[in-house]
Scaffold this motif. Structure first.
Motif, PDB file in Angstrom:
ATOM      1  N   GLN A   1       0.849  -1.194   0.000  1.00  0.00           N
ATOM      2  CA  GLN A   1       0.000   0.000   0.000  1.00  0.00           C
ATOM      3  C   GLN A   1       0.882   1.240   0.000  1.00  0.00           C
ATOM      4  OE1 GLN A   1      -3.058   0.026   2.981  1.00  0.00           O
ATOM      5  NE2 GLN A   1      -3.396   2.231   2.821  1.00  0.00           N
ATOM      6  N   PRO A   2       0.874   2.028  -1.072  1.00  0.00           N
ATOM      7  CA  PRO A   2       1.722   3.233  -1.131  1.00  0.00           C
ATOM      8  C   PRO A   2       1.340   4.238  -0.050  1.00  0.00           C
ATOM      9  CG  PRO A   2       0.862   2.663  -3.313  1.00  0.00           C
ATOM     10  CD  PRO A   2       0.105   1.829  -2.318  1.00  0.00           C
ATOM     11  N   ILE A   3       2.353   4.855   0.542  1.00  0.00           N
ATOM     12  CA  ILE A   3       2.119   5.869   1.577  1.00  0.00           C
ATOM     13  C   ILE A   3       2.634   7.232   1.101  1.00  0.00           C
ATOM     14  CG2 ILE A   3       2.670   6.581   3.931  1.00  0.00           C
ATOM     15  CD1 ILE A   3       2.882   3.638   4.671  1.00  0.00           C
ATOM     16  N   GLU A   4       3.917   7.301   0.746  1.00  0.00           N
ATOM     17  CA  GLU A   4       4.513   8.545   0.267  1.00  0.00           C
ATOM     18  C   GLU A   4       5.603   8.226  -0.744  1.00  0.00           C
ATOM     19  OE1 GLU A   4       3.974  11.730   0.664  1.00  0.00           O
ATOM     20  OE2 GLU A   4       2.456  11.710   2.244  1.00  0.00           O
ATOM     21  N   THR A   5       5.846   9.162  -1.646  1.00  0.00           N
ATOM     22  CA  THR A   5       6.994   9.082  -2.549  1.00  0.00           C
ATOM     23  C   THR A   5       8.052  10.042  -2.030  1.00  0.00           C
ATOM     24  OG1 THR A   5       5.611   8.527  -4.447  1.00  0.00           O
ATOM     25  CG2 THR A   5       7.815   9.362  -4.907  1.00  0.00           C
ATOM     26  N   LEU A   6       9.202   9.510  -1.696  1.00  0.00           N
ATOM     27  CA  LEU A   6      10.262  10.291  -1.064  1.00  0.00           C
ATOM     28  C   LEU A   6      11.373  10.599  -2.052  1.00  0.00           C
ATOM     29  CD1 LEU A   6      10.549   8.218   2.223  1.00  0.00           C
ATOM     30  CD2 LEU A   6       9.100  10.206   1.792  1.00  0.00           C
ATOM     31  N   ARG A   7      11.946  11.773  -1.921  1.00  0.00           N
ATOM     32  CA  ARG A   7      13.087  12.137  -2.750  1.00  0.00           C
ATOM     33  C   ARG A   7      14.389  11.670  -2.113  1.00  0.00           C
ATOM     34  NH1 ARG A   7      11.995  18.292  -4.933  1.00  0.00           N
ATOM     35  NH2 ARG A   7      10.253  17.776  -6.319  1.00  0.00           N
ATOM     36  N   THR A   8      15.403  11.575  -2.937  1.00  0.00           N
ATOM     37  CA  THR A   8      16.751  11.266  -2.468  1.00  0.00           C
ATOM     38  C   THR A   8      17.516  12.568  -2.284  1.00  0.00           C
ATOM     39  OG1 THR A   8      16.760   9.117  -3.557  1.00  0.00           O
ATOM     40  CG2 THR A   8      18.898  10.076  -3.042  1.00  0.00           C
ATOM     41  N   VAL A   9      18.260  12.648  -1.186  1.00  0.00           N
ATOM     42  CA  VAL A   9      18.993  13.872  -0.859  1.00  0.00           C
ATOM     43  C   VAL A   9      20.448  13.542  -0.545  1.00  0.00           C
ATOM     44  CG1 VAL A   9      16.938  15.042   0.021  1.00  0.00           C
ATOM     45  CG2 VAL A   9      18.378  13.726   1.593  1.00  0.00           C
ATOM     46  N   CYS A  10      21.261  14.587  -0.556  1.00  0.00           N
ATOM     47  CA  CYS A  10      22.667  14.473  -0.152  1.00  0.00           C
ATOM     48  C   CYS A  10      22.812  15.153   1.203  1.00  0.00           C
ATOM     49  CB  CYS A  10      23.566  15.142  -1.189  1.00  0.00           C
ATOM     50  SG  CYS A  10      25.318  15.145  -0.739  1.00  0.00           S
ATOM     51  N   VAL A  11      23.518  14.496   2.112  1.00  0.00           N
ATOM     52  CA  VAL A  11      23.739  15.020   3.456  1.00  0.00           C
ATOM     53  C   VAL A  11      25.232  15.260   3.637  1.00  0.00           C
ATOM     54  CG1 VAL A  11      23.611  14.490   5.911  1.00  0.00           C
ATOM     55  CG2 VAL A  11      21.720  13.887   4.413  1.00  0.00           C
ATOM     56  N   CYS A  12      25.587  16.449   4.100  1.00  0.00           N
ATOM     57  CA  CYS A  12      27.005  16.778   4.311  1.00  0.00           C
ATOM     58  C   CYS A  12      27.146  17.681   5.528  1.00  0.00           C
ATOM     59  CB  CYS A  12      27.591  17.458   3.073  1.00  0.00           C
ATOM     60  SG  CYS A  12      26.850  19.063   2.693  1.00  0.00           S
TER      61      CYS A  12
ATOM     62  N   ARG B   1      13.329   8.866  -6.865  1.00  0.00           N
ATOM     63  CA  ARG B   1      12.216   8.731  -5.931  1.00  0.00           C
ATOM     64  C   ARG B   1      12.240   7.367  -5.250  1.00  0.00           C
ATOM     65  NH1 ARG B   1       8.740  13.016  -7.232  1.00  0.00           N
ATOM     66  NH2 ARG B   1      10.018  14.489  -8.425  1.00  0.00           N
ATOM     67  N   ARG B   2      11.815   7.354  -3.993  1.00  0.00           N
ATOM     68  CA  ARG B   2      11.703   6.118  -3.233  1.00  0.00           C
ATOM     69  C   ARG B   2      10.276   5.992  -2.708  1.00  0.00           C
ATOM     70  NH1 ARG B   2      16.345   4.312   0.573  1.00  0.00           N
ATOM     71  NH2 ARG B   2      15.434   2.371  -0.179  1.00  0.00           N
ATOM     72  N   SER B   3       9.743   4.803  -2.749  1.00  0.00           N
ATOM     73  CA  SER B   3       8.355   4.578  -2.346  1.00  0.00           C
ATOM     74  C   SER B   3       8.297   4.031  -0.926  1.00  0.00           C
ATOM     75  CB  SER B   3       7.685   3.590  -3.307  1.00  0.00           C
ATOM     76  OG  SER B   3       7.641   4.120  -4.620  1.00  0.00           O
ATOM     77  N   LEU B   4       7.662   4.784  -0.037  1.00  0.00           N
ATOM     78  CA  LEU B   4       7.394   4.310   1.318  1.00  0.00           C
ATOM     79  C   LEU B   4       6.088   3.535   1.283  1.00  0.00           C
ATOM     80  CD1 LEU B   4       7.959   4.311   4.390  1.00  0.00           C
ATOM     81  CD2 LEU B   4       6.732   6.492   4.508  1.00  0.00           C
ATOM     82  N   MET B   5       6.121   2.287   1.744  1.00  0.00           N
ATOM     83  CA  MET B   5       4.973   1.393   1.608  1.00  0.00           C
ATOM     84  C   MET B   5       4.589   0.750   2.943  1.00  0.00           C
ATOM     85  SD  MET B   5       4.185   0.791  -1.770  1.00  0.00           S
ATOM     86  CE  MET B   5       4.907   0.828  -3.416  1.00  0.00           C
TER      87      MET B   5
END
Length: 313
Positions: free
Chosen positions: A158-169, A263-267
């Motif tokens: 069940q899809p919940i949210e579509t998340l973006r990928t980020v860079c952390v520094c 994009r990453r799918s939170l399910m």
């Protein structure tokens, strides 16, 4: 062949030595060795070969282990049900999630759920993705939560949210001054990235390849919250999902959108062959609400210059 023999065999497969298996089962080491020898005589083939001081499972042993594992998962479910009945926890929700989801979203969702449903008993287990899927599939857990879980015929995703990928520094890294980060910006940095072979790692490799660059992370991690913690210790830059990055535990780090957008799918992971209980359905709805509020807050902060990715286009 009986269940006790299989239990001893499984313990030896999992623990690797007769000493460790004996400790796990509260048996003597000779008793474990004798049980394995007797099992081999019953089934008619060798399960372990001794190489030096090590016991190496044969191909036949690995096949038997794979076939026997669902039996022990079912036994675990029965034992857990008996414990629930004994403890009076009839209204119970068994939740399993990956490490990133547990850290970033689960505490708030659980607090919200327990405030609304104080009579319900909740257990939360944190596992790698393949174990999350197996736990829901076998009935050990009622519901699961993960990112990019992949299709399984026996499960409903069940899809919940579509998340973006980020860079952390680090905040003083020159990358922190950029509006977003591309593969070209990372050629001189020490990269901490998802484990090779995962969907997100494959997409990152493709993004670097399309930029005519070699994707060569210095550190690969299974759990992306560990990547952020390494950056927090002053080493390297990490590529991870926006929820993990902005979980509140890494406020001293800069969070930049990664381009090209990945994009990453939170399910939510649900059993296909079993109807969810009312408490389990309520927990899923609560988690969806919490995740939606958290993602909306992150993107509003990004739109106002808070350092996270902006609203969905």
């Amino acid at each position: 062949m009986n269940l006790r023999q299989l239990e001893i065999f499984r313990s030896l497969m999992v623990n690797g030595t007769t000493v460790a298996a004996a400790h796990h089962l509260n048996m003597s080491q000779p008793a474990v060795s004798n049980a394995i020898k007797h099992l081999e005589s019953v089934i008619g083939f060798v399960l372990f070969e001794r190489k030096g001081n090590q016991l190496v499972p044969t191909d036949e042993a690995r096949t038997l282990y794979e076939r026997a594992e669902p039996l022990f998962q079912l036994l675990g479910t029965v034992n857990q049900s008996a414990e629930d009945i004994r403890a009076g926890h009839v209204g119970r929700v068994r939740v399993v999630a990956t490490s990133e989801v547990t850290e970033a979203l689960m505490p708030m969702a659980m607090a919200m759920f327990l405030t609304a449903c104080p009579e319900i008993y909740v257990t939360l287990d944190t596992k790698p993705l393949h174990n999350v899927l197996e736990a829901v599939e076998s009935g050990i857990a009622d519901i699961g939560f993960a990112m990019d879980p992949g299709e399984r015929h026996s499960l409903i995703l069940q899809p919940i949210e579509t998340l973006r990928t980020v860079c952390v520094c680090a905040a003083d890294n020159p990358l922190a001054a950029l509006p977003f980060v591309t593969p070209q910006d990372l050629v001189n940095d020490r990269l901490i990235c998802p484990l090779s072979g995962t969907r997100i790692a494959n997409l990152l490799e493709e993004a670097f390849r399309k930029s005519s660059l070699v994707y060569s992370p210095k550190v690969e991690v299974r759990f992306l919250n560990a990547a952020a913690q390494i950056v927090q210790e002053g080493w390297g830059v990490a590529i991870l999902d926006e929820i993990t990055a902005a979980s509140g535990r890494y406020a001293d780090l800069a969070i930049l959108p990664f381009e090209p957008s990945i994009r990453r799918s939170l399910m939510a992971i649900l059993p296909r062959q079993k109807t969810l209980s009312r408490p389990a359905r309520e927990f899923v709805n609560t988690f969806i609400l919490e995740a939606g509020m958290r993602v909306a807050a992150l993107r509003e902060a990004g739109a106002n210059g808070g350092g996270t990715s902006g609203p969905e286009q």
